[in-house]
Design a protein around this motif. Sequence first.
Motif, mmCIF file in Angstrom:
data_model
loop_
_atom_site.group_PDB
_atom_site.id
_atom_site.type_symbol
_atom_site.label_atom_id
_atom_site.label_comp_id
_atom_site.label_asym_id
_atom_site.label_seq_id
_atom_site.Cartn_x
_atom_site.Cartn_y
_atom_site.Cartn_z
ATOM 1 N N TYR A 1 81.470 19.581 18.690
ATOM 2 C CA TYR A 1 82.879 19.365 19.009
ATOM 3 C C TYR A 1 83.459 18.148 18.283
ATOM 4 O O TYR A 1 84.674 17.944 18.304
ATOM 5 C CB TYR A 1 83.052 19.190 20.521
ATOM 6 C CG TYR A 1 83.029 20.494 21.290
ATOM 7 C CD1 TYR A 1 84.196 21.066 21.766
ATOM 8 C CD2 TYR A 1 81.830 21.156 21.529
ATOM 9 C CE1 TYR A 1 84.179 22.254 22.472
ATOM 10 C CE2 TYR A 1 81.792 22.351 22.231
ATOM 11 C CZ TYR A 1 82.968 22.901 22.695
ATOM 12 O OH TYR A 1 82.958 24.093 23.389
ATOM 13 N N LEU B 1 81.928 26.545 17.529
ATOM 14 C CA LEU B 1 81.945 25.082 17.529
ATOM 15 C C LEU B 1 80.532 24.526 17.749
ATOM 16 O O LEU B 1 80.143 23.532 17.135
ATOM 17 C CB LEU B 1 82.876 24.561 18.623
ATOM 18 C CG LEU B 1 84.379 24.712 18.372
ATOM 19 C CD1 LEU B 1 85.180 24.232 19.575
ATOM 20 C CD2 LEU B 1 84.811 23.942 17.129
ATOM 21 N N LEU C 1 90.623 28.223 18.503
ATOM 22 C CA LEU C 1 90.594 26.792 18.822
ATOM 23 C C LEU C 1 91.937 26.346 19.378
ATOM 24 O O LEU C 1 92.006 25.566 20.341
ATOM 25 C CB LEU C 1 90.244 25.993 17.564
ATOM 26 C CG LEU C 1 90.200 24.469 17.744
ATOM 27 C CD1 LEU C 1 89.010 24.072 18.610
ATOM 28 C CD2 LEU C 1 90.120 23.765 16.395
ATOM 29 N N ALA D 1 87.415 18.693 16.556
ATOM 30 C CA ALA D 1 87.750 19.831 17.409
ATOM 31 C C ALA D 1 88.051 19.367 18.828
ATOM 32 O O ALA D 1 88.978 19.867 19.484
ATOM 33 C CB ALA D 1 86.603 20.827 17.406
ATOM 34 N N GLY E 1 93.477 22.298 9.480
ATOM 35 C CA GLY E 1 92.336 23.090 9.933
ATOM 36 C C GLY E 1 91.698 23.922 8.848
ATOM 37 O O GLY E 1 91.131 24.997 9.122
ATOM 38 N N LEU F 1 88.253 18.864 11.396
ATOM 39 C CA LEU F 1 88.816 20.175 11.095
ATOM 40 C C LEU F 1 89.418 20.274 9.708
ATOM 41 O O LEU F 1 89.659 21.372 9.204
ATOM 42 C CB LEU F 1 89.882 20.522 12.143
ATOM 43 C CG LEU F 1 89.402 20.484 13.596
ATOM 44 C CD1 LEU F 1 90.567 20.748 14.533
ATOM 45 C CD2 LEU F 1 88.290 21.501 13.823
#
Length: 631
Positions: A502, A495, A521, A466, A510, A506
């Motif tokens: 973080y 998150l 995001l 992320a 994603g 993903l």
Amino acid sequence: MAMPSKMKLAAMHKKNMTVREFVAVSERLGFRKRWAAGILILNMGAIIFEGIGIGIFLPILEFMNSGGETAELATKSEMWTEIIEVFQYLELPLTLGVLLSIAFCSLLIRQAFTYCRLIYLARTQNYFLWATRNLAFNRYMRAGMVYHDTMRTGDFVNEINIELNRGATCISTMIIFTGYIILCAVYAVALFIISPIMTLIAISVILVATACLHTQLQKTRQVGVALTEANQQTSSFLIERLKFVRLVRLARTEDAESIAMRRLTEEQRYQGVALLALKAIVSVLIEPLVVGVAFIILYLAINNFGLGLEKLLIFFLIGIRLLPVVKEAMLSRQSILGSMASVEIVDRRLSELDQAQDRDDGQLEFKALQHGIQFNHVQFNYDGTGATTPALRDINLFIPLGKMTALVGPSGAGKSTLVDLLPRLRDIDSGEIFLDHVAHASFRKSSLRAGIAFAPQDPQVFNVSAKEHIRYGKADATDAEIVEAARLARADAFLSEQPDGYETLLGENGDRLSGGQRQRLDLARALVSQAPILILDEPTSNLDAESEFEFRKALDGIRAKGDVTIILIGHRLSTISNADQIAVLEKGIVTELGTHDTLVERNGWYAKAMAKQGNSSQETLESDRLPLGSP
């Protein structure tokens, strides 16, 4: 504009490239002359010492036949007089052992040159692949949108992988082929010294024999083009189906797609086998042809030309050594013809990409807005679509600083096209766009795009963490800036709940996030750049009611800062009801402009669209509308 691949490939059937054209194409692709020179120099070193190694066998045989009487040999041959003088100058004993040692050392030196040539060839070929592949990617990323509109991604992927590899092999094979020709010429000179008449006869017979293979070589060229086309079709099909595998599964067309893939790969297999079969034919035919020539020469040498035993043996030794050289030269020539289409298609692609580069013709640096954006009589049409009506017609619109302007209208009205004009992804046909009374074409494209953040309808998410995705909006963003952007986009909460925070990967596209999470995001990725202009292209069209509500709250938080000019394309009118102004586009024209309340009162397209969304949507609009700065 990109030429369709079939037209490109059809053009390649017409004729073979000349050597000069081939060299020119190789240079355009980035293969340097000094590389070819280095390979040929090393090859010449190997040839010279091979010639010494083989040529010394004649004096060895004569030395053995005379019982070591060098004085007698000198009286019969000027060659021996020179050999004796050389040995005396070097202060070497003229013995059989020394002669054999020289022959063996020549062989070792030849092998050393050959090893150096192979290593140098491997390094230059791999460097060429690396440099050309990166050049192609760089040009692709910087090509104009008009070019991208017309090209197939699969074709490009095939060209910078399969075809570029085949093209690199073709170029290196051409250099090797040149080396074989030089070696054949050296051997021919040696044979000519021994017997001019026999050499001329041998060359004539070899030329006739190789001419018999002309048809097979031309077929190789045609099959090579067909194989390149099969590679293009398969790569394009494969990439498209991998990209839309979800649709294929939901449409239950797995069997049909598998059958289509099998047909394409069957064509690949067929052309690949056909190319190998042609190479096998030449390989099988060339050897008996050359051996037959050698036997004919041997017969003539014994019965007609009366060569001595030593010269006959050397002549035959050189002929036997020449056999695999001629064979490899023919196979190299065939390989060049089989992969020449790959060189041509990569060259065409690089040339097209170079011509399609998005040229940065601006001079000024864009830093921030002071007043707003003005569209004055802007008109735009897509090249090559055949459309008679422009995509945008006489657009007059002012987008004020620090406010949110929404663009709405039916599909195909020109909303996305309009926002593409701001970062100059596409250039207007007529009219003008001003940023603070300065024509936006006066700004450098790089600085203009740095001042515009963009979040698309479908977030394009790589399989990275992320943090890395958010930093994609600003390469040097600090951790604090990343967290602040995520907080502003209301992505920080979900998150922080992830096990790796973080640093959470993903997934491809994603897939480990929900639609609303991906959208927020990606909004954080757009916000981290702190650009003065933010463009949102239908950000809530794929979101559920709760995710849409969260996104609107994030949007209101951004507006509360007051330093970002927001342009929002929306189909869900609930998302844009709070906009400072709403512009309605229909068939490329701004037909309505105002706030939500004023447009509802006018009973135009906007009011009718609101009515079609139903009373429940209207109630949601009223209840969810938040004052600026609301949490």
